[in-house]
Design a protein around this motif. Sequence first.
Motif, PDB file in Angstrom:
ATOM      1  N   VAL A   1       1.016  -1.746   0.494  1.00 57.83           N
ATOM      2  CA  VAL A   1       0.450   0.301   0.042  1.00 57.83           C
ATOM      3  C   VAL A   1       0.284   0.827   0.081  1.00 57.83           C
ATOM      4  CG1 VAL A   1      -1.146   0.946   1.096  1.00 57.83           C
ATOM      5  CG2 VAL A   1      -1.955  -1.365   0.653  1.00 57.83           C
ATOM      6  N   GLY A   2       1.700   0.717   0.971  1.00 57.19           N
ATOM      7  CA  GLY A   2       3.072   2.643   0.675  1.00 57.19           C
ATOM      8  C   GLY A   2       3.501   2.407  -0.582  1.00 57.19           C
ATOM      9  N   THR A   3       3.952   1.603  -1.369  1.00 58.87           N
ATOM     10  CA  THR A   3       4.538   1.573  -2.870  1.00 58.87           C
ATOM     11  C   THR A   3       3.552   1.925  -3.640  1.00 58.87           C
ATOM     12  OG1 THR A   3       5.976   0.257  -2.104  1.00 58.87           O
ATOM     13  CG2 THR A   3       5.711   0.420  -4.094  1.00 58.87           C
ATOM     14  N   TYR A   4       1.970   2.223  -3.279  1.00 60.83           N
ATOM     15  CA  TYR A   4       0.689   2.265  -4.257  1.00 60.83           C
ATOM     16  C   TYR A   4       1.203   3.760  -4.545  1.00 60.83           C
ATOM     17  CZ  TYR A   4      -3.328   3.465  -6.368  1.00 60.83           C
ATOM     18  OH  TYR A   4      -4.515   3.409  -7.097  1.00 60.83           O
ATOM     19  N   LEU A   5       1.326   4.031  -2.854  1.00 59.69           N
ATOM     20  CA  LEU A   5       0.755   5.807  -2.625  1.00 59.69           C
ATOM     21  C   LEU A   5       1.413   6.423  -2.876  1.00 59.69           C
ATOM     22  CD1 LEU A   5      -0.805   5.502   0.822  1.00 59.69           C
ATOM     23  CD2 LEU A   5      -2.161   5.616  -1.146  1.00 59.69           C
ATOM     24  N   THR A   6       2.716   6.344  -2.968  1.00 60.38           N
ATOM     25  CA  THR A   6       4.225   6.661  -3.494  1.00 60.38           C
ATOM     26  C   THR A   6       3.617   7.097  -4.819  1.00 60.38           C
ATOM     27  OG1 THR A   6       5.121   5.896  -1.641  1.00 60.38           O
ATOM     28  CG2 THR A   6       6.820   7.072  -3.503  1.00 60.38           C
ATOM     29  N   ALA A   7       4.114   6.071  -5.372  1.00 58.50           N
ATOM     30  CA  ALA A   7       3.816   5.752  -7.227  1.00 58.50           C
ATOM     31  C   ALA A   7       2.679   6.630  -8.104  1.00 58.50           C
ATOM     32  CB  ALA A   7       3.174   4.111  -7.787  1.00 58.50           C
ATOM     33  N   ARG A   8       1.488   7.181  -6.745  1.00 61.73           N
ATOM     34  CA  ARG A   8       0.042   7.164  -7.301  1.00 61.73           C
ATOM     35  C   ARG A   8       0.790   8.911  -7.095  1.00 61.73           C
ATOM     36  NH1 ARG A   8      -5.063   6.669  -4.920  1.00 61.73           N
ATOM     37  NH2 ARG A   8      -5.141   9.131  -4.921  1.00 61.73           N
ATOM     38  N   ARG A   9       1.452   9.494  -6.531  1.00 58.58           N
ATOM     39  CA  ARG A   9       2.179  10.858  -6.114  1.00 58.58           C
ATOM     40  C   ARG A   9       3.545  11.222  -7.168  1.00 58.58           C
ATOM     41  NH1 ARG A   9       1.750  10.278  -0.292  1.00 58.58           N
ATOM     42  NH2 ARG A   9       3.988   9.600  -0.716  1.00 58.58           N
ATOM     43  N   TRP A  10       3.737   9.558  -7.162  1.00 65.10           N
ATOM     44  CA  TRP A  10       5.125  10.925  -8.294  1.00 65.10           C
ATOM     45  C   TRP A  10       4.985   9.634  -9.549  1.00 65.10           C
ATOM     46  CZ3 TRP A  10       8.310   6.277 -11.018  1.00 65.10           C
ATOM     47  CH2 TRP A  10       9.306   6.518 -11.786  1.00 65.10           C
ATOM     48  N   LEU A  11       3.950   9.496 -10.238  1.00 64.36           N
ATOM     49  CA  LEU A  11       3.679   9.155 -11.625  1.00 64.36           C
ATOM     50  C   LEU A  11       3.698  10.361 -12.405  1.00 64.36           C
ATOM     51  CD1 LEU A  11       3.398   6.669 -13.236  1.00 64.36           C
ATOM     52  CD2 LEU A  11       1.487   6.394 -13.312  1.00 64.36           C
ATOM     53  N   PRO A  12       2.269  10.881 -12.453  1.00 63.02           N
ATOM     54  CA  PRO A  12       2.339  12.404 -12.831  1.00 63.02           C
ATOM     55  C   PRO A  12       3.744  13.400 -13.439  1.00 63.02           C
ATOM     56  CG  PRO A  12       0.916  12.057 -11.345  1.00 63.02           C
ATOM     57  CD  PRO A  12       1.486  10.918 -11.223  1.00 63.02           C
ATOM     58  N   GLN A  13       4.656  13.229 -12.090  1.00 66.88           N
ATOM     59  CA  GLN A  13       5.897  13.917 -12.705  1.00 66.88           C
ATOM     60  C   GLN A  13       6.790  13.370 -13.204  1.00 66.88           C
ATOM     61  OE1 GLN A  13       8.164  14.319  -9.071  1.00 66.88           O
ATOM     62  NE2 GLN A  13       9.487  15.551 -10.296  1.00 66.88           N
ATOM     63  N   LEU A  14       6.760  11.689 -13.441  1.00 65.07           N
ATOM     64  CA  LEU A  14       7.594  11.163 -14.240  1.00 65.07           C
ATOM     65  C   LEU A  14       7.034  11.240 -15.559  1.00 65.07           C
ATOM     66  CD1 LEU A  14       9.945   9.712 -14.942  1.00 65.07           C
ATOM     67  CD2 LEU A  14       8.100   7.582 -14.366  1.00 65.07           C
ATOM     68  N   THR A  15       5.798  11.169 -15.943  1.00 63.82           N
ATOM     69  CA  THR A  15       5.093  11.713 -16.768  1.00 63.82           C
ATOM     70  C   THR A  15       4.964  12.799 -17.737  1.00 63.82           C
ATOM     71  OG1 THR A  15       3.494   9.555 -16.381  1.00 63.82           O
ATOM     72  CG2 THR A  15       2.891  11.335 -18.770  1.00 63.82           C
ATOM     73  N   THR A  16       5.665  13.893 -16.673  1.00 61.81           N
ATOM     74  CA  THR A  16       5.674  15.296 -17.770  1.00 61.81           C
ATOM     75  C   THR A  16       6.743  15.388 -17.639  1.00 61.81           C
ATOM     76  OG1 THR A  16       3.916  16.315 -16.638  1.00 61.81           O
ATOM     77  CG2 THR A  16       5.121  17.816 -16.423  1.00 61.81           C
ATOM     78  N   GLN A  17       7.900  14.808 -17.379  1.00 61.19           N
ATOM     79  CA  GLN A  17       9.215  15.101 -17.147  1.00 61.19           C
ATOM     80  C   GLN A  17       9.927  14.714 -18.998  1.00 61.19           C
ATOM     81  OE1 GLN A  17      11.410  13.402 -14.154  1.00 61.19           O
ATOM     82  NE2 GLN A  17      12.862  14.514 -13.993  1.00 61.19           N
TER      83      GLN A  17
END
Length: 51
Positions: free
Chosen positions: A22-38
Amino acid sequence: MKNTDVAAWLSVLFNGVMAAAVGTYLTARRWLPQLTTQEGYKEAIRLVNGE
């Protein structure tokens, strides 16, 4: 410690695994939009420089 139940230890282990997932999922949810934009910016720069 000797008389502990194996099911209790397995429950603790699986609860820890689930908490980590669950912690990994929540971290990925915050990180994915930033990665996509980058990556989008990188692709846009590559396309502009290629023209």
